[in-house]
Design a protein around this motif. Sequence first.
Motif, PDB file in Angstrom:
ATOM      1  N   ILE A   1     -46.917  34.123 107.660  1.00  0.00           N
ATOM      2  CA  ILE A   1     -47.203  35.417 108.040  1.00  0.00           C
ATOM      3  C   ILE A   1     -46.761  36.598 106.830  1.00  0.00           C
ATOM      4  N   PHE A   2     -45.697  36.414 106.367  1.00  0.00           N
ATOM      5  CA  PHE A   2     -45.167  37.125 105.145  1.00  0.00           C
ATOM      6  C   PHE A   2     -46.290  37.173 103.894  1.00  0.00           C
ATOM      7  N   ASP A   3     -46.996  35.900 103.605  1.00  0.00           N
ATOM      8  CA  ASP A   3     -47.840  36.057 102.554  1.00  0.00           C
ATOM      9  C   ASP A   3     -49.274  36.769 103.168  1.00  0.00           C
ATOM     10  N   LEU A   4     -49.653  36.756 104.507  1.00  0.00           N
ATOM     11  CA  LEU A   4     -50.828  37.347 104.957  1.00  0.00           C
ATOM     12  C   LEU A   4     -50.465  39.072 104.831  1.00  0.00           C
ATOM     13  N   PHE A   5     -49.182  39.190 105.116  1.00  0.00           N
ATOM     14  CA  PHE A   5     -48.893  40.711 105.075  1.00  0.00           C
ATOM     15  C   PHE A   5     -48.879  41.298 103.400  1.00  0.00           C
ATOM     16  N   ILE A   6     -48.418  40.453 102.803  1.00  0.00           N
ATOM     17  CA  ILE A   6     -48.407  40.799 101.303  1.00  0.00           C
ATOM     18  C   ILE A   6     -49.948  40.942 100.892  1.00  0.00           C
ATOM     19  N   TYR A   7     -50.710  39.858 101.054  1.00  0.00           N
ATOM     20  CA  TYR A   7     -52.320  40.115 100.424  1.00  0.00           C
ATOM     21  C   TYR A   7     -52.834  41.354 101.414  1.00  0.00           C
ATOM     22  N   VAL A   8     -52.475  41.682 102.665  1.00  0.00           N
ATOM     23  CA  VAL A   8     -53.414  42.584 103.255  1.00  0.00           C
ATOM     24  C   VAL A   8     -52.835  43.885 102.463  1.00  0.00           C
ATOM     25  N   VAL A   9     -51.416  43.956 102.044  1.00  0.00           N
ATOM     26  CA  VAL A   9     -51.062  45.187 101.388  1.00  0.00           C
ATOM     27  C   VAL A   9     -51.695  45.474 100.084  1.00  0.00           C
ATOM     28  N   LEU A  10     -51.772  44.164  99.339  1.00  0.00           N
ATOM     29  CA  LEU A  10     -52.404  44.602  98.083  1.00  0.00           C
ATOM     30  C   LEU A  10     -53.867  44.714  98.010  1.00  0.00           C
ATOM     31  N   VAL A  11     -54.521  44.132  99.249  1.00  0.00           N
ATOM     32  CA  VAL A  11     -56.034  44.699  99.318  1.00  0.00           C
ATOM     33  C   VAL A  11     -56.036  46.077  99.593  1.00  0.00           C
TER      34      VAL A  11
ATOM     35  N   MET B   1     -41.280  21.643  99.134  1.00  0.00           N
ATOM     36  CA  MET B   1     -40.589  22.601 100.269  1.00  0.00           C
ATOM     37  C   MET B   1     -41.862  23.233 101.351  1.00  0.00           C
ATOM     38  N   VAL B   2     -41.449  22.654 102.415  1.00  0.00           N
ATOM     39  CA  VAL B   2     -42.329  23.034 103.644  1.00  0.00           C
ATOM     40  C   VAL B   2     -42.278  24.517 103.957  1.00  0.00           C
ATOM     41  N   ARG B   3     -43.447  25.187 104.042  1.00  0.00           N
ATOM     42  CA  ARG B   3     -43.732  26.450 104.297  1.00  0.00           C
ATOM     43  C   ARG B   3     -43.586  26.602 105.891  1.00  0.00           C
ATOM     44  N   GLY B   4     -42.784  27.571 106.378  1.00  0.00           N
ATOM     45  CA  GLY B   4     -43.099  27.705 107.983  1.00  0.00           C
ATOM     46  C   GLY B   4     -44.094  28.820 108.425  1.00  0.00           C
ATOM     47  N   ARG B   5     -44.016  28.939 109.693  1.00  0.00           N
ATOM     48  CA  ARG B   5     -44.880  30.246 109.963  1.00  0.00           C
ATOM     49  C   ARG B   5     -44.601  31.576 109.399  1.00  0.00           C
ATOM     50  N   SER B   6     -43.323  31.889 109.588  1.00  0.00           N
ATOM     51  CA  SER B   6     -42.987  33.204 109.044  1.00  0.00           C
ATOM     52  C   SER B   6     -43.189  33.440 107.407  1.00  0.00           C
ATOM     53  N   ASP B   7     -43.150  32.243 106.792  1.00  0.00           N
ATOM     54  CA  ASP B   7     -43.666  32.625 105.436  1.00  0.00           C
ATOM     55  C   ASP B   7     -44.872  32.633 105.160  1.00  0.00           C
TER      56      ASP B   7
END
Length: 286
Positions: A9-19, A1-7
């Motif tokens: 960005i969402f992952d980056l947002f989740i990591y920032v929130v977790l940090v 499954m190819v992950r797009g730019r929005s995916d």
Amino acid sequence: MVRGRSDRIFDLFIYVVLVLVAISAILPLLYVLSISLTPYSEVLKNGGFILFPKSITFDAYKELFADSVIPKAFWVTVFVTVVGSFINMVLTILMAYPLSRRKLRGRTFFLMIVVFTMLFSGGLIPTYLVVRDTGLMNTVWSMIVPSAIWTFNLLIMKSFFESLPEELHDSARIDGAGETTALIKLVLPLSIPSIMTVSLFYMVGHWNDFFSAVLYITNKELYPLQVIVRNLLLESSNLSQQTDVTLPTVTLQMAAVISASLPIILVYPFVQKHFTKGMLIGAIKG
């Protein structure tokens, strides 16, 4: 499954929130630990806010445990936590297992009574009168017996027992095992994640409990650690008043907080795997 730019960005947002969440949880503990290990002169030099002390001293801990109050309170808390959690688990398992058996007569009625206790309690004054009239006042058992079974933990254990395949019980009955044998030799070994999860709930609850001691204990020799820490934080205990010349009250307070929190913090990593698994399985079926 190819992950797009929005995916991404969402992952980056989740990591920032977790940090950010991790930092918000770690910083207060780091601050308390640093103050408890920092010499008074450095605390004053930095305006009372230190995260990474340049020099370390254990004077606060030495003064804290030099008095007999803290060690006595520590062992009272250990006894209540260990013995209380053991009694909790035995009674919880013995009640949760029959309630998990769908063929139990009157099962729905008993479950309704159990759930009713989550919504309504006897009240503070009636509970106090029961503890007083049963002779539990000024004993460590007053911090154990009134909370022998926690309804929420009971429902977690019941849900886990219900998630076990019914074929296991059928095979045990074919082999001639009764309900007690099936519980001890079959159900309990398969229920380690749930047992560890509920045990951790009970242990943390007993370790952090101070209200029961304030309510039922007047003998200061039986005060648990949390009561001593609470008095130290709110009122400045005799220990802090005697040593305030050489050690600031806040240093002793932070050392007391660390001493009260460290045992549970050290236990959690060893049960984290079972804790996560037990919570997930207990939530699937109920």
